[in-house]
Design an enzyme around this catalytic site. Structure first.
Site, PDB file in Angstrom:
ATOM      1  N   ASP A 124       5.581   0.836  -4.682  1.00 19.68           N
ATOM      2  CA  ASP A 124       5.039   0.337  -5.936  1.00 19.68           C
ATOM      3  C   ASP A 124       4.944  -1.180  -5.989  1.00 19.68           C
ATOM      4  OD1 ASP A 124       4.549  -0.229  -8.594  1.00 19.68           O
ATOM      5  OD2 ASP A 124       6.460   0.543  -9.314  1.00 19.68           O
ATOM      6  N   GLU A 176       0.859  -1.192   0.000  1.00 18.12           N
ATOM      7  CA  GLU A 176       0.000   0.000   0.000  1.00 18.12           C
ATOM      8  C   GLU A 176       0.891   1.236   0.000  1.00 18.12           C
ATOM      9  OE1 GLU A 176      -2.465   2.379  -0.519  1.00 18.12           O
ATOM     10  OE2 GLU A 176      -3.600   0.573  -0.008  1.00 18.12           O
ATOM     11  N   THR A 230     -16.283  -5.128   3.804  1.00 22.04           N
ATOM     12  CA  THR A 230     -15.913  -3.809   4.301  1.00 22.04           C
ATOM     13  C   THR A 230     -17.158  -2.960   4.548  1.00 22.04           C
ATOM     14  OG1 THR A 230     -15.812  -2.733   2.137  1.00 22.04           O
ATOM     15  CG2 THR A 230     -13.848  -3.957   2.861  1.00 22.04           C
ATOM     16  N   ASP A 239      -9.221   0.824  -8.282  1.00 25.09           N
ATOM     17  CA  ASP A 239      -9.830   1.949  -8.981  1.00 25.09           C
ATOM     18  C   ASP A 239     -10.266   1.489 -10.369  1.00 25.09           C
ATOM     19  OD1 ASP A 239     -10.265   4.362 -10.482  1.00 25.09           O
ATOM     20  OD2 ASP A 239      -9.121   5.448  -8.973  1.00 25.09           O
TER      21      ASP A 239
END
Length: 275
Positions: A157, A130, A253, A180
Protein backbone atom coordinates in the site's frame (compact mmCIF):
# COMPACT_ATOMS: atom_id res chain seq x y z
CA UNK A 1 -1.95 0.73 -3.30
CA UNK A 2 -1.98 1.38 -5.16
CA UNK A 3 0.20 1.09 -5.58
CA UNK A 4 -0.94 2.13 -7.82
CA UNK A 5 -1.56 1.71 -13.46
CA UNK A 6 -4.06 1.15 -15.84
CA UNK A 7 -1.44 1.48 -18.48
CA UNK A 8 0.15 -0.80 -16.39
CA UNK A 9 0.89 1.97 -14.06
CA UNK A 10 -1.77 2.47 -11.58
CA UNK A 11 -3.46 4.38 -9.09
CA UNK A 12 -3.56 1.28 -7.14
CA UNK A 13 -3.42 2.79 -3.71
CA UNK A 14 -4.55 1.18 -0.48
CA UNK A 15 -4.23 -2.12 1.26
CA UNK A 16 -2.42 -5.21 0.02
CA UNK A 17 -3.83 -8.58 0.86
CA UNK A 18 -0.54 -9.73 2.33
CA UNK A 19 2.04 -7.97 4.49
CA UNK A 20 4.53 -5.89 2.59
CA UNK A 21 7.35 -8.14 1.43
CA UNK A 22 5.39 -11.34 2.11
CA UNK A 23 4.31 -13.72 -0.66
CA UNK A 24 1.53 -11.87 -2.44
CA UNK A 25 -1.91 -13.10 -3.25
CA UNK A 26 -3.05 -12.37 -6.80
CA UNK A 27 -3.61 -8.64 -7.06
CA UNK A 28 -4.61 -6.20 -9.74
CA UNK A 29 -3.83 -4.92 -13.14
CA UNK A 30 -5.63 -2.30 -15.16
CA UNK A 31 -5.29 -1.30 -18.78
CA UNK A 32 -6.38 1.76 -20.74
CA UNK A 33 -9.73 1.71 -22.44
CA UNK A 34 -10.93 -1.13 -20.20
CA UNK A 35 -13.88 -0.74 -17.88
CA UNK A 36 -13.40 -0.75 -14.14
CA UNK A 37 -15.34 -3.71 -12.72
CA UNK A 38 -18.64 -2.89 -11.11
CA UNK A 39 -18.55 -2.81 -7.33
CA UNK A 40 -21.41 -4.16 -5.22
CA UNK A 41 -23.77 -1.52 -3.92
CA UNK A 42 -23.20 -2.82 -0.40
CA UNK A 43 -19.61 -1.60 -0.63
CA UNK A 44 -20.88 1.90 -1.28
CA UNK A 45 -23.73 2.27 1.21
CA UNK A 46 -22.98 1.14 4.77
CA UNK A 47 -25.84 0.70 7.22
CA UNK A 48 -25.87 1.43 10.97
CA UNK A 49 -25.41 -2.29 11.62
CA UNK A 50 -22.57 -2.68 9.14
CA UNK A 51 -19.23 -3.92 10.55
CA UNK A 52 -16.27 -1.51 10.47
CA UNK A 53 -14.65 -1.27 7.05
CA UNK A 54 -11.16 -0.50 5.88
CA UNK A 55 -10.37 2.76 4.11
CA UNK A 56 -11.77 3.31 0.63
CA UNK A 57 -9.63 1.58 -1.97
CA UNK A 58 -8.64 3.04 -5.30
CA UNK A 59 -8.09 -0.38 -6.83
CA UNK A 60 -9.85 -3.70 -7.29
CA UNK A 61 -8.29 -7.12 -6.93
CA UNK A 62 -7.58 -9.07 -10.11
CA UNK A 63 -5.58 -12.21 -10.57
CA UNK A 64 -2.47 -12.28 -12.71
CA UNK A 65 -0.30 -15.19 -13.81
CA UNK A 66 3.44 -15.14 -13.29
CA UNK A 67 5.86 -15.88 -16.09
CA UNK A 68 9.12 -17.68 -15.43
CA UNK A 69 11.03 -14.41 -15.69
CA UNK A 70 8.68 -12.62 -13.31
CA UNK A 71 8.99 -15.40 -10.75
CA UNK A 72 12.76 -15.22 -11.08
CA UNK A 73 12.51 -11.51 -10.36
CA UNK A 74 10.55 -12.18 -7.17
CA UNK A 75 12.83 -14.99 -6.02
CA UNK A 76 16.19 -13.40 -6.84
CA UNK A 77 15.44 -9.70 -7.03
CA UNK A 78 13.43 -9.09 -3.89
CA UNK A 79 16.34 -9.79 -1.49
CA UNK A 80 18.45 -7.21 -3.34
CA UNK A 81 15.90 -4.54 -4.23
CA UNK A 82 12.89 -5.18 -2.01
CA UNK A 83 11.75 -2.95 0.84
CA UNK A 84 9.13 -3.62 3.53
CA UNK A 85 7.01 -1.57 5.89
CA UNK A 86 8.73 -3.25 8.81
CA UNK A 87 11.89 -1.31 8.02
CA UNK A 88 10.14 1.81 9.25
CA UNK A 89 11.24 5.34 8.37
CA UNK A 90 14.08 5.02 5.88
CA UNK A 91 17.43 6.76 5.87
CA UNK A 92 17.56 7.16 2.09
CA UNK A 93 21.22 8.16 1.97
CA UNK A 94 22.13 5.02 3.89
CA UNK A 95 19.77 2.90 1.78
CA UNK A 96 21.37 3.93 -1.52
CA UNK A 97 24.84 4.61 -0.14
CA UNK A 98 24.92 8.18 -1.41
CA UNK A 99 23.10 11.49 -1.55
CA UNK A 100 21.29 11.93 -4.87
CA UNK A 101 18.06 13.26 -6.40
CA UNK A 102 15.21 10.92 -5.46
CA UNK A 103 12.07 9.95 -7.36
CA UNK A 104 9.18 7.83 -6.10
CA UNK A 105 6.65 6.30 -8.49
CA UNK A 106 3.28 5.06 -7.26
CA UNK A 107 1.83 2.25 -9.34
CA UNK A 108 4.63 1.38 -11.76
CA UNK A 109 2.55 -1.35 -13.42
CA UNK A 110 4.84 -3.72 -15.30
CA UNK A 111 7.81 -1.47 -14.53
CA UNK A 112 8.80 -0.54 -18.08
CA UNK A 113 8.78 3.22 -17.51
CA UNK A 114 10.54 3.02 -14.15
CA UNK A 115 13.22 0.72 -15.54
CA UNK A 116 13.78 3.03 -18.51
CA UNK A 117 14.00 6.14 -16.34
CA UNK A 118 16.41 4.52 -13.89
CA UNK A 119 18.67 3.22 -16.65
CA UNK A 120 18.74 6.66 -18.29
CA UNK A 121 19.61 8.45 -15.03
CA UNK A 122 22.13 6.37 -13.04
CA UNK A 123 23.02 9.48 -11.02
CA UNK A 124 19.49 9.51 -9.55
CA UNK A 125 17.73 7.13 -7.15
CA UNK A 126 14.26 5.67 -7.64
CA UNK A 127 11.70 4.00 -5.40
CA UNK A 128 8.74 2.18 -6.95
CA UNK A 129 5.50 1.03 -5.33
CA UNK A 130 3.24 -1.60 -6.90
CA UNK A 131 0.96 -4.36 -5.62
CA UNK A 132 0.44 -6.29 -8.87
CA UNK A 133 2.67 -9.31 -8.40
CA UNK A 134 3.52 -9.93 -12.08
CA UNK A 135 4.45 -6.26 -12.40
CA UNK A 136 6.70 -6.40 -9.35
CA UNK A 137 8.35 -9.53 -10.72
CA UNK A 138 8.80 -7.99 -14.16
CA UNK A 139 10.53 -4.92 -12.75
CA UNK A 140 12.75 -6.95 -10.44
CA UNK A 141 13.74 -9.22 -13.31
CA UNK A 142 14.55 -6.18 -15.43
CA UNK A 143 16.69 -4.70 -12.67
CA UNK A 144 18.62 -7.96 -12.40
CA UNK A 145 19.10 -8.12 -16.17
CA UNK A 146 20.25 -4.49 -16.41
CA UNK A 147 22.36 -4.73 -13.26
CA UNK A 148 20.97 -1.46 -11.92
CA UNK A 149 21.65 -0.39 -8.35
CA UNK A 150 19.62 2.83 -8.14
CA UNK A 151 16.13 1.35 -7.64
CA UNK A 152 14.28 -0.05 -4.62
CA UNK A 153 10.81 -1.58 -4.64
CA UNK A 154 7.82 -1.81 -2.28
CA UNK A 155 5.04 -4.28 -3.06
CA UNK A 156 2.33 -2.90 -0.78
CA UNK A 157 0.00 0.00 0.00
CA UNK A 158 1.40 3.34 -1.13
CA UNK A 159 -0.37 5.27 1.62
CA UNK A 160 1.28 3.07 4.24
CA UNK A 161 4.66 3.48 2.55
CA UNK A 162 4.34 7.26 2.54
CA UNK A 163 3.19 7.36 6.14
CA UNK A 164 5.65 4.91 7.63
CA UNK A 165 8.73 4.79 5.42
CA UNK A 166 9.32 7.99 3.41
CA UNK A 167 10.79 10.94 5.36
CA UNK A 168 9.19 14.34 4.97
CA UNK A 169 10.98 16.65 2.56
CA UNK A 170 13.01 13.82 1.02
CA UNK A 171 11.72 13.51 -2.57
CA UNK A 172 12.59 15.52 -5.66
CA UNK A 173 9.74 14.00 -7.65
CA UNK A 174 6.66 11.90 -7.04
CA UNK A 175 5.19 10.26 -10.15
CA UNK A 176 1.64 9.04 -10.70
CA UNK A 177 1.19 7.84 -14.27
CA UNK A 178 -2.15 6.65 -15.64
CA UNK A 179 -4.05 5.86 -12.44
CA UNK A 180 -7.45 4.22 -12.63
CA UNK A 181 -9.92 7.04 -13.44
CA UNK A 182 -12.89 5.43 -11.68
CA UNK A 183 -15.03 7.08 -14.31
CA UNK A 184 -18.46 6.40 -12.79
CA UNK A 185 -19.60 9.27 -10.60
CA UNK A 186 -20.43 7.05 -7.63
CA UNK A 187 -16.82 5.78 -7.69
CA UNK A 188 -15.10 9.17 -7.88
CA UNK A 189 -14.30 9.01 -4.17
CA UNK A 190 -12.02 6.07 -5.00
CA UNK A 191 -9.75 8.21 -7.15
CA UNK A 192 -6.30 8.49 -5.65
CA UNK A 193 -5.94 12.23 -6.33
CA UNK A 194 -7.89 13.84 -3.49
CA UNK A 195 -7.12 16.82 -1.22
CA UNK A 196 -5.75 14.68 1.61
CA UNK A 197 -3.47 12.79 -0.77
CA UNK A 198 -2.20 16.04 -2.30
CA UNK A 199 -1.22 17.24 1.17
CA UNK A 200 0.48 13.93 1.96
CA UNK A 201 2.50 14.18 -1.24
CA UNK A 202 3.42 17.80 -0.50
CA UNK A 203 4.92 16.82 2.87
CA UNK A 204 7.13 14.18 1.26
CA UNK A 205 8.45 16.48 -1.47
CA UNK A 206 11.33 18.85 -0.95
CA UNK A 207 10.55 22.53 -1.46
CA UNK A 208 10.97 22.78 -5.23
CA UNK A 209 10.05 19.12 -5.66
CA UNK A 210 7.45 18.16 -8.29
CA UNK A 211 4.30 16.04 -8.23
CA UNK A 212 3.93 14.78 -11.82
CA UNK A 213 0.66 13.17 -12.89
CA UNK A 214 -0.41 11.81 -16.27
CA UNK A 215 -3.73 10.41 -17.44
CA UNK A 216 -5.41 9.43 -20.71
CA UNK A 217 -8.88 10.17 -19.29
CA UNK A 218 -9.84 13.80 -19.85
CA UNK A 219 -12.41 13.98 -17.07
CA UNK A 220 -9.85 12.64 -14.60
CA UNK A 221 -7.34 15.22 -15.84
CA UNK A 222 -9.92 17.89 -15.06
CA UNK A 223 -10.45 16.37 -11.62
CA UNK A 224 -6.69 16.35 -10.96
CA UNK A 225 -6.42 19.96 -12.03
CA UNK A 226 -9.36 20.99 -9.85
CA UNK A 227 -7.91 19.27 -6.77
CA UNK A 228 -4.36 20.50 -7.26
CA UNK A 229 -5.23 24.09 -8.14
CA UNK A 230 -6.64 24.61 -4.64
CA UNK A 231 -4.15 22.40 -2.78
CA UNK A 232 -2.08 24.60 -0.42
CA UNK A 233 1.65 24.89 -0.98
CA UNK A 234 1.78 24.10 -4.70
CA UNK A 235 2.42 26.00 -7.93
CA UNK A 236 1.19 24.72 -11.28
CA UNK A 237 4.24 24.73 -13.55
CA UNK A 238 1.94 25.13 -16.56
CA UNK A 239 0.41 28.31 -15.17
CA UNK A 240 -2.88 29.29 -16.77
CA UNK A 241 -2.45 26.59 -19.43
CA UNK A 242 -3.20 23.95 -16.79
CA UNK A 243 -1.36 21.09 -18.47
CA UNK A 244 2.28 20.79 -19.50
CA UNK A 245 3.41 19.31 -22.84
CA UNK A 246 4.50 15.68 -22.50
CA UNK A 247 7.83 15.86 -20.66
CA UNK A 248 10.72 14.16 -22.40
CA UNK A 249 11.65 12.37 -19.17
CA UNK A 250 8.33 10.47 -19.09
CA UNK A 251 8.69 7.35 -21.25
CA UNK A 252 5.93 6.63 -23.75
CA UNK A 253 4.25 3.29 -23.07
CA UNK A 254 2.87 0.93 -25.68
CA UNK A 255 -0.63 1.72 -24.42
CA UNK A 256 -0.02 5.43 -24.94
CA UNK A 257 1.23 4.83 -28.48
CA UNK A 258 -1.84 2.76 -29.21
CA UNK A 259 -4.04 5.50 -27.80
CA UNK A 260 -2.33 8.11 -29.94
CA UNK A 261 -2.99 6.03 -33.05
CA UNK A 262 -6.66 5.95 -32.05
CA UNK A 263 -6.72 9.69 -31.50
CA UNK A 264 -6.82 9.59 -27.70
CA UNK A 265 -5.20 12.37 -25.71
CA UNK A 266 -2.85 12.30 -22.74
CA UNK A 267 -2.69 15.06 -20.15
CA UNK A 268 0.39 15.75 -18.01
CA UNK A 269 0.25 17.89 -14.88
CA UNK A 270 3.22 19.14 -12.87
CA UNK A 271 2.77 20.82 -9.52
CA UNK A 272 5.78 22.15 -7.64
CA UNK A 273 5.96 22.38 -3.87
CA UNK A 274 6.55 26.02 -2.96
CA UNK A 275 6.36 25.83 0.85
Amino acid sequence: IFAAGRHPALSRLSFCQAPCGAPLYPTITEHPMSDTPELPDSAETPTPDSPPRRAIRSFVMRAGRMTEGQQKGIDQGRPRYGLTLDQGMLDLDALFGRSAPRTLEIGFGMGHSLLEMAAAAPEQDFIGIEVHRPGVGALLNGLLTEGLSNVRVFDCDAIEVLNRCIPDGSLDRLLLFFPDPWHKKKHHKRRIVQPAFAEQVRRKLKVGGVFHMATDWEHYAEHMLEVMNVAPGYRNQAGEAGYVPRPEERPITKFERRGERLGHGVWDLKFERVD
